[in-house]
Design an enzyme around this catalytic site. Structure first.
Site, PDB file in Angstrom:
ATOM      1  N   ARG A  55      39.628  48.213  33.439  1.00 37.81           N
ATOM      2  CA  ARG A  55      39.616  46.753  33.445  1.00 37.81           C
ATOM      3  C   ARG A  55      38.270  46.297  32.880  1.00 37.81           C
ATOM      4  NH1 ARG A  55      35.435  46.855  35.796  1.00 37.81           N
ATOM      5  NH2 ARG A  55      35.572  44.623  35.924  1.00 37.81           N
ATOM      6  N   GLY A  56      38.145  44.961  32.777  1.00 37.35           N
ATOM      7  CA  GLY A  56      36.942  44.436  32.130  1.00 37.35           C
ATOM      8  C   GLY A  56      37.231  44.261  30.638  1.00 37.35           C
ATOM      9  N   ALA A  57      36.768  43.136  30.098  1.00 31.34           N
ATOM     10  CA  ALA A  57      37.180  42.747  28.747  1.00 31.34           C
ATOM     11  C   ALA A  57      36.927  43.834  27.684  1.00 31.34           C
ATOM     12  CB  ALA A  57      36.455  41.458  28.364  1.00 31.34           C
ATOM     13  N   ARG A  95      47.774  42.383  29.506  1.00 31.80           N
ATOM     14  CA  ARG A  95      46.951  41.397  30.216  1.00 31.80           C
ATOM     15  C   ARG A  95      46.599  40.257  29.246  1.00 31.80           C
ATOM     16  NH1 ARG A  95      42.357  43.294  34.090  1.00 31.80           N
ATOM     17  NH2 ARG A  95      42.892  41.275  34.978  1.00 31.80           N
ATOM     18  N   GLN A 207      36.070  43.586  42.883  1.00 32.70           N
ATOM     19  CA  GLN A 207      35.351  44.363  41.851  1.00 32.70           C
ATOM     20  C   GLN A 207      33.848  44.389  42.109  1.00 32.70           C
ATOM     21  OE1 GLN A 207      37.742  42.139  41.187  1.00 32.70           O
ATOM     22  NE2 GLN A 207      38.851  42.575  39.310  1.00 32.70           N
ATOM     23  N   ASP A 248      35.542  36.903  29.881  1.00 34.74           N
ATOM     24  CA  ASP A 248      36.749  37.539  29.353  1.00 34.74           C
ATOM     25  C   ASP A 248      37.208  36.884  28.058  1.00 34.74           C
ATOM     26  OD1 ASP A 248      37.668  39.521  31.626  1.00 34.74           O
ATOM     27  OD2 ASP A 248      36.803  37.735  32.523  1.00 34.74           O
ATOM     28  N   LYS A 259      36.102  35.962  35.834  1.00 36.89           N
ATOM     29  CA  LYS A 259      36.817  36.214  37.094  1.00 36.89           C
ATOM     30  C   LYS A 259      36.848  34.966  37.979  1.00 36.89           C
ATOM     31  CE  LYS A 259      38.537  39.238  37.889  1.00 36.89           C
ATOM     32  NZ  LYS A 259      39.982  39.371  37.604  1.00 36.89           N
TER      33      LYS A 259
HETATM   34  O1  MRU Z   1      40.378  41.540  36.168  1.00 40.00           O
HETATM   35  P1  MRU Z   1      39.246  42.319  35.582  1.00 40.00           P
HETATM   36  O2  MRU Z   1      38.554  43.218  36.530  1.00 40.00           O
HETATM   37  O3  MRU Z   1      39.612  42.971  34.266  1.00 40.00           O
HETATM   38  O4  MRU Z   1      38.256  41.139  35.286  1.00 40.00           O
HETATM   39  C1  MRU Z   1      37.489  41.046  34.233  1.00 40.00           C
HETATM   40  C2  MRU Z   1      36.125  41.192  34.654  1.00 40.00           C
HETATM   41  O5  MRU Z   1      35.707  42.304  34.863  1.00 40.00           O
HETATM   42  C3  MRU Z   1      35.283  40.035  34.873  1.00 40.00           C
HETATM   43  O6  MRU Z   1      35.869  38.809  34.720  1.00 40.00           O
HETATM   44  C4  MRU Z   1      34.010  40.236  34.123  1.00 40.00           C
HETATM   45  O7  MRU Z   1      33.047  39.425  34.647  1.00 40.00           O
HETATM   46  C5  MRU Z   1      34.142  39.983  32.658  1.00 40.00           C
HETATM   47  S1  MRU Z   1      34.746  41.327  31.805  1.00 40.00           S
HETATM   48  C6  MRU Z   1      33.330  42.041  31.261  1.00 40.00           C
END
Ligand code: MRU
Length: 370
Positions: A55-57, A95, A207, A248, A259
């Site tokens: 996960r994470g962008a 996603r 997270q 994101d 998030k």
């Molecule tokens: O739902 P996730 O864990 O994929 O969420 C995304 C994130 O990790 C956060 O929003 C984050 O701050 C940005 S992605 C680097």
């Protein structure tokens, strides 16, 4: 980053030729177990993104890029192009919010245009590796640009640590390496600047508690976990020098999806005169969008992520518990949008800019014309 003395990225391949295999860290098992999983089919890759093993962008983008390579290798000779179109679509819908996913798929589409078989495989392998390397390098540079802001904060109060509040996980686990929001923190810590991080737990999936606290702990960065709602109180009492979050998707005007809960932190920061920074690589910009609140698609996930929490039992087993009456329904928006007016600056791989179209285009003039 190092785990148990070994350097890991969040996604990599091992072996060569037909035996080369894609691996990721299963982030759903952290912080209690460090588990590595192979992804051998497009279905595996889609599940890894959808169920948030990754996960994470940035990491979602890199995984999608490697997913295209997995698809090409498993594609039939006849019907190659239909198989690839379907595979790309399966990956695209995993996603909806992070722009890196579609951005990575578009790069792969261009890389393999007009190719099939081994030629296509070589092309998308090279492109996936380039996307991953670029993600890591851009995050490293974000760290250096953000370091300047932390150094300045330290110079203003040399007698105490710089207190940084962050939300969710935008560390190396959310990218290929280094991270976005946490990269400046690591750079400052490595330079000997005393830093301390307030880690929002980040309900519903935690997270912050599970991933950010784990990452910071492995690196030795002092931090405290706080309840999601504590940030405003800390800011009112001068206990936060700056907020740094990831993103994101960020519009050409600087509105930032991140998030769920990020917007509330930005409001509290604005009310208390606390600088609020958003760190992102350019792959997270969506230059086609102007109004983030109206136009950024916000993922709504399963209600049970809100109703059920999991953690380590006293017996050392990971267990899930229901935290509401069984009949209670719940809604689960995964992201919110912080309007540009609440953001002090964007920390990118090209430098720090104002969260405005003018500020962003000064760093990215090639996107002046949509
Ligand atoms: O739902 P996730 O864990 O994929 O969420 C995304 C994130 O990790 C956060 O929003 C984050 O701050 C940005 S992605 C680097």
């Amino acid at each position: 980053m190092k785990v148990q003395g070994r350097h890991y990225r969040t996604i990599w391949t091992e072996g060569c030729g037909d035996d080369e295999t894609l691996y990721v860290i299963d982030q759903t098992a952290l912080p209690h177990e460090f588990k590595v999983l192979p992804l051998r089919s497009v279905e595996d890759v889609c599940q890894a993104i959808r169920d948030m093993w990754v996960r994470g962008a940035g990491l979602i983008g890199a995984t999608a890029a490697w997913g295209v390579w997995v698809a090409v290798r498993t594609a039939p000779e006849r019907g190659f192009s239909d198989f690839m179109t379907q595979s790309m679509e399966k990956l695209r819908v995993t996603r909806p919010t992070a722009s890196n996913l579609v951005w990575a798929l578009e790069r792969q589409k261009k890389a393999m245009a007009g190719l099939s078989g081994k030629d296509a495989e070589r092309a998308v392998h090279a492109e996936a590796a380039a996307i991953a390397d670029e993600d890591a390098e851009f995050c490293r540079r974000i760290g250096l640009h953000g370091l300047r802001l932390i150094r300045e904060a330290h110079e203003r109060h040399p007698d105490r640590p710089v207190n940084i509040l962050t939300h969710c996980n935008a560390g190396w686990l959310a990218f290929v390496d280094y991270g976005s929001a946490l990269s400046p923190v690591y750079a400052a810590f490595d330079e000997g600047i005393p830093v301390h991080v307030w880690v929002d737990e980040t309900r519903p999936r935690n997270q912050g508690a599970s991933l950010t606290a784990w990452e910071l702990g492995r690196h030795g960065v002092p931090h405290d976990l706080i309840a999601d709602n504590a940030g405003g109180h800390l800011m009112q009492h001068g206990m936060v020098d700056m907020v740094i979050t990831g993103a994101d998707r960020v519009t050409r005007g600087g509105d930032a999806a991140n998030k769920i809960g990020t917007y509330l932190k930005a409001l509290a920061a604005a009310d208390n005169g606390v600088p609020f920074y958003v760190a992102l690589p350019s792959s997270t910009f969506d230059f086609s969008l102007r109004d983030g609140v109206r136009d950024i698609p916000i993922e709504e996930r399963k209600a049970d992520e809100v109703r059920v929490m999991s953690g380590l039992s006293p017996q050392g087993r990971v267990e899930s518990v229901l935290i509401c009456p069984p009949e209670t329904s719940a809604r689960n928006w995964a992201f919110d949008v912080t309007p540009a007016r609440l953001i002090t600056g964007l920390i990118t791989e090209r430098g720090v800019c104002e969260a405005s179209e003018e500020g962003i285009l000064a760093l990215y003039p090639e996107h002046r014309h949509v």
